[in-house]
Design a protein around this motif. Structure first.
Motif, PDB file in Angstrom:
ATOM      1  N   HIS A 192      27.433 -13.063  -5.728  1.00 22.15           N
ATOM      2  CA  HIS A 192      27.420 -11.959  -6.308  1.00 22.15           C
ATOM      3  C   HIS A 192      27.603 -10.766  -5.172  1.00 22.15           C
ATOM      4  CE1 HIS A 192      26.049  -8.593  -9.281  1.00 22.15           C
ATOM      5  NE2 HIS A 192      27.086  -8.880  -9.428  1.00 22.15           N
ATOM      6  N   ALA A 193      26.861 -11.001  -4.052  1.00 20.63           N
ATOM      7  CA  ALA A 193      26.868 -10.144  -2.952  1.00 20.63           C
ATOM      8  C   ALA A 193      28.439 -10.308  -2.215  1.00 20.63           C
ATOM      9  CB  ALA A 193      26.066 -10.256  -1.850  1.00 20.63           C
ATOM     10  N   LEU A 194      29.037 -11.398  -2.068  1.00 21.07           N
ATOM     11  CA  LEU A 194      30.401 -11.459  -1.667  1.00 21.07           C
ATOM     12  C   LEU A 194      31.434 -11.145  -2.547  1.00 21.07           C
ATOM     13  CD1 LEU A 194      30.381 -15.483  -0.899  1.00 21.07           C
ATOM     14  CD2 LEU A 194      30.378 -13.416   0.619  1.00 21.07           C
ATOM     15  N   MET A 195      31.289 -10.810  -3.848  1.00 19.53           N
ATOM     16  CA  MET A 195      32.103 -10.086  -4.714  1.00 19.53           C
ATOM     17  C   MET A 195      32.033  -8.628  -4.974  1.00 19.53           C
ATOM     18  SD  MET A 195      34.016 -12.206  -6.695  1.00 19.53           S
ATOM     19  CE  MET A 195      34.123 -11.419  -8.340  1.00 19.53           C
ATOM     20  N   ASP A 196      30.679  -8.186  -4.816  1.00 18.57           N
ATOM     21  CA  ASP A 196      30.450  -6.842  -5.005  1.00 18.57           C
ATOM     22  C   ASP A 196      30.679  -5.976  -3.454  1.00 18.57           C
ATOM     23  OD1 ASP A 196      30.060  -6.935  -7.591  1.00 18.57           O
ATOM     24  OD2 ASP A 196      28.076  -6.464  -7.437  1.00 18.57           O
ATOM     25  N   ASN A 197      30.336  -6.707  -2.314  1.00 17.69           N
ATOM     26  CA  ASN A 197      30.262  -6.210  -1.095  1.00 17.69           C
ATOM     27  C   ASN A 197      31.308  -6.602  -0.315  1.00 17.69           C
ATOM     28  OD1 ASN A 197      27.861  -4.882  -1.984  1.00 17.69           O
ATOM     29  ND2 ASN A 197      26.835  -6.271  -1.317  1.00 17.69           N
ATOM     30  N   GLY A 198      32.202  -7.624  -0.637  1.00 17.61           N
ATOM     31  CA  GLY A 198      33.002  -8.303   0.179  1.00 17.61           C
ATOM     32  C   GLY A 198      32.824  -8.586   1.629  1.00 17.61           C
ATOM     33  N   ASN A 199      31.421  -8.884   1.534  1.00 18.73           N
ATOM     34  CA  ASN A 199      30.733  -9.720   2.734  1.00 18.73           C
ATOM     35  C   ASN A 199      31.705 -10.957   3.139  1.00 18.73           C
ATOM     36  OD1 ASN A 199      28.796  -8.160   2.156  1.00 18.73           O
ATOM     37  ND2 ASN A 199      27.200  -9.604   1.548  1.00 18.73           N
ATOM     38  N   LYS A 200      31.854 -10.899   4.632  1.00 17.99           N
ATOM     39  CA  LYS A 200      32.630 -11.749   5.390  1.00 17.99           C
ATOM     40  C   LYS A 200      33.898 -11.918   4.725  1.00 17.99           C
ATOM     41  CE  LYS A 200      28.363 -14.583   5.515  1.00 17.99           C
ATOM     42  NZ  LYS A 200      27.660 -15.906   5.168  1.00 17.99           N
ATOM     43  N   GLY A 201      34.526 -10.831   4.235  1.00 12.72           N
ATOM     44  CA  GLY A 201      35.985 -10.977   3.880  1.00 12.72           C
ATOM     45  C   GLY A 201      36.356 -11.888   2.963  1.00 12.72           C
ATOM     46  N   LEU A 202      35.449 -12.441   2.010  1.00 14.12           N
ATOM     47  CA  LEU A 202      35.908 -13.303   1.160  1.00 14.12           C
ATOM     48  C   LEU A 202      36.239 -12.981  -0.358  1.00 14.12           C
ATOM     49  CD1 LEU A 202      33.418 -16.233   2.172  1.00 14.12           C
ATOM     50  CD2 LEU A 202      35.730 -15.982   2.762  1.00 14.12           C
ATOM     51  N   GLU A 203      35.793 -11.673  -0.567  1.00 10.91           N
ATOM     52  CA  GLU A 203      35.917 -11.163  -1.911  1.00 10.91           C
ATOM     53  C   GLU A 203      37.416 -11.370  -2.510  1.00 10.91           C
ATOM     54  OE1 GLU A 203      36.254  -6.747  -4.206  1.00 10.91           O
ATOM     55  OE2 GLU A 203      35.895  -6.796  -2.112  1.00 10.91           O
ATOM     56  N   SER A 204      38.710 -11.267  -1.869  1.00  7.98           N
ATOM     57  CA  SER A 204      39.945 -11.470  -2.682  1.00  7.98           C
ATOM     58  C   SER A 204      39.972 -12.982  -2.976  1.00  7.98           C
ATOM     59  CB  SER A 204      41.114 -10.821  -1.675  1.00  7.98           C
ATOM     60  OG  SER A 204      40.885 -11.258  -0.477  1.00  7.98           O
ATOM     61  N   GLU A 205      39.558 -13.894  -1.941  1.00  5.26           N
ATOM     62  CA  GLU A 205      39.705 -15.212  -2.278  1.00  5.26           C
ATOM     63  C   GLU A 205      38.685 -15.518  -3.454  1.00  5.26           C
ATOM     64  OE1 GLU A 205      38.934 -19.485   0.029  1.00  5.26           O
ATOM     65  OE2 GLU A 205      38.339 -17.616   1.255  1.00  5.26           O
ATOM     66  N   MET A 206      37.551 -15.258  -3.392  1.00  6.80           N
ATOM     67  CA  MET A 206      36.685 -15.343  -4.721  1.00  6.80           C
ATOM     68  C   MET A 206      37.376 -14.970  -5.748  1.00  6.80           C
ATOM     69  SD  MET A 206      32.779 -15.108  -3.274  1.00  6.80           S
ATOM     70  CE  MET A 206      32.319 -15.504  -4.974  1.00  6.80           C
ATOM     71  N   ARG A 207      37.812 -13.746  -5.910  1.00  6.75           N
ATOM     72  CA  ARG A 207      38.596 -13.288  -7.218  1.00  6.75           C
ATOM     73  C   ARG A 207      39.579 -13.863  -7.563  1.00  6.75           C
ATOM     74  NH1 ARG A 207      36.457  -8.732  -8.927  1.00  6.75           N
ATOM     75  NH2 ARG A 207      35.378  -8.091  -7.117  1.00  6.75           N
ATOM     76  N   GLU A 208      40.461 -14.385  -6.694  1.00  8.46           N
ATOM     77  CA  GLU A 208      41.768 -15.056  -7.085  1.00  8.46           C
ATOM     78  C   GLU A 208      41.142 -16.518  -7.759  1.00  8.46           C
ATOM     79  OE1 GLU A 208      44.880 -14.129  -7.292  1.00  8.46           O
ATOM     80  OE2 GLU A 208      43.938 -12.039  -6.791  1.00  8.46           O
ATOM     81  N   LEU A 209      40.083 -17.104  -6.930  1.00 11.12           N
ATOM     82  CA  LEU A 209      39.738 -18.387  -7.596  1.00 11.12           C
ATOM     83  C   LEU A 209      39.049 -18.106  -9.019  1.00 11.12           C
ATOM     84  CD1 LEU A 209      37.941 -19.821  -4.443  1.00 11.12           C
ATOM     85  CD2 LEU A 209      39.665 -20.774  -5.659  1.00 11.12           C
ATOM     86  N   LEU A 210      38.433 -17.102  -9.269  1.00 12.45           N
ATOM     87  CA  LEU A 210      37.800 -16.864 -10.794  1.00 12.45           C
ATOM     88  C   LEU A 210      38.917 -16.419 -11.657  1.00 12.45           C
ATOM     89  CD1 LEU A 210      34.763 -14.786  -9.683  1.00 12.45           C
ATOM     90  CD2 LEU A 210      34.935 -16.962 -10.499  1.00 12.45           C
ATOM     91  N   LYS A 211      40.022 -15.856 -11.236  1.00 12.65           N
ATOM     92  CA  LYS A 211      41.024 -15.583 -12.235  1.00 12.65           C
ATOM     93  C   LYS A 211      41.619 -16.689 -12.507  1.00 12.65           C
ATOM     94  CE  LYS A 211      42.081 -10.987 -10.116  1.00 12.65           C
ATOM     95  NZ  LYS A 211      43.351 -10.502  -9.100  1.00 12.65           N
ATOM     96  N   ALA A 212      42.032 -17.766 -11.653  1.00  7.19           N
ATOM     97  CA  ALA A 212      42.297 -18.910 -11.914  1.00  7.19           C
ATOM     98  C   ALA A 212      41.601 -19.718 -12.752  1.00  7.19           C
ATOM     99  CB  ALA A 212      42.747 -19.805 -10.421  1.00  7.19           C
ATOM    100  N   ARG A 213      40.162 -19.766 -12.728  1.00  9.89           N
ATOM    101  CA  ARG A 213      39.261 -20.397 -13.568  1.00  9.89           C
ATOM    102  C   ARG A 213      39.405 -19.826 -14.825  1.00  9.89           C
ATOM    103  NH1 ARG A 213      36.873 -24.777 -15.166  1.00  9.89           N
ATOM    104  NH2 ARG A 213      34.735 -24.397 -15.979  1.00  9.89           N
ATOM    105  N   MET A 214      39.501 -18.332 -15.117  1.00 11.82           N
ATOM    106  CA  MET A 214      39.590 -17.882 -16.325  1.00 11.82           C
ATOM    107  C   MET A 214      40.965 -18.128 -17.119  1.00 11.82           C
ATOM    108  SD  MET A 214      37.010 -16.295 -16.825  1.00 11.82           S
ATOM    109  CE  MET A 214      35.650 -15.401 -16.946  1.00 11.82           C
ATOM    110  N   ARG A 215      41.885 -18.064 -16.442  1.00 12.97           N
ATOM    111  CA  ARG A 215      43.478 -18.409 -17.089  1.00 12.97           C
ATOM    112  C   ARG A 215      43.325 -20.103 -17.563  1.00 12.97           C
ATOM    113  NH1 ARG A 215      45.487 -15.372 -12.830  1.00 12.97           N
ATOM    114  NH2 ARG A 215      45.239 -17.130 -11.142  1.00 12.97           N
ATOM    115  N   PHE A 216      42.324 -20.678 -16.861  1.00 10.54           N
ATOM    116  CA  PHE A 216      42.282 -22.060 -17.390  1.00 10.54           C
ATOM    117  C   PHE A 216      41.233 -22.187 -18.682  1.00 10.54           C
ATOM    118  CE2 PHE A 216      39.527 -25.670 -17.487  1.00 10.54           C
ATOM    119  CZ  PHE A 216      40.434 -26.873 -17.846  1.00 10.54           C
ATOM    120  N   LEU A 217      40.175 -21.274 -18.699  1.00 11.30           N
ATOM    121  CA  LEU A 217      39.219 -21.194 -20.108  1.00 11.30           C
ATOM    122  C   LEU A 217      39.972 -20.628 -21.013  1.00 11.30           C
ATOM    123  CD1 LEU A 217      36.005 -20.610 -18.066  1.00 11.30           C
ATOM    124  CD2 LEU A 217      36.668 -22.787 -19.184  1.00 11.30           C
TER     125      LEU A 217
END
Length: 66
Positions: free
Chosen positions: A25-50
């Motif tokens: 949650h911290a990675l998504m909200d705060n962009g910690n470690k610069g992984l926010e965009s990567e995580m968000r894209e993975l979640l979008k792909a998961r949602m398109r699957f579901l």
């Protein structure tokens, strides 16, 4: 966690959220470690699957829609 953040008018519906631990949650909200965009894209792909046809537009609030 909201995929389209509430600050960007993301709705509080099942199709716009996933459960995550405190660290993710911290990675998504705060962009910690610069992984926010990567995580968000993975979640979008998961949602398109579901949810076939899932788009950010469908989970974003629009005052004058239907």
């Amino acid at each position: 966690m909201h995929i389209v953040p509430r600050a960007r008018l993301g709705m509080g519906i099942e199709e716009n959220g996933v459960l995550g631990c405190v660290e993710h949650h911290a990675l998504m909200d705060n962009g910690n470690k610069g992984l926010e965009s990567e995580m968000r894209e993975l979640l979008k792909a998961r949602m398109r699957f579901l949810y076939p046809g899932w788009t950010e537009e469908k989970v974003t609030y629009h005052k004058w829609d239907g």
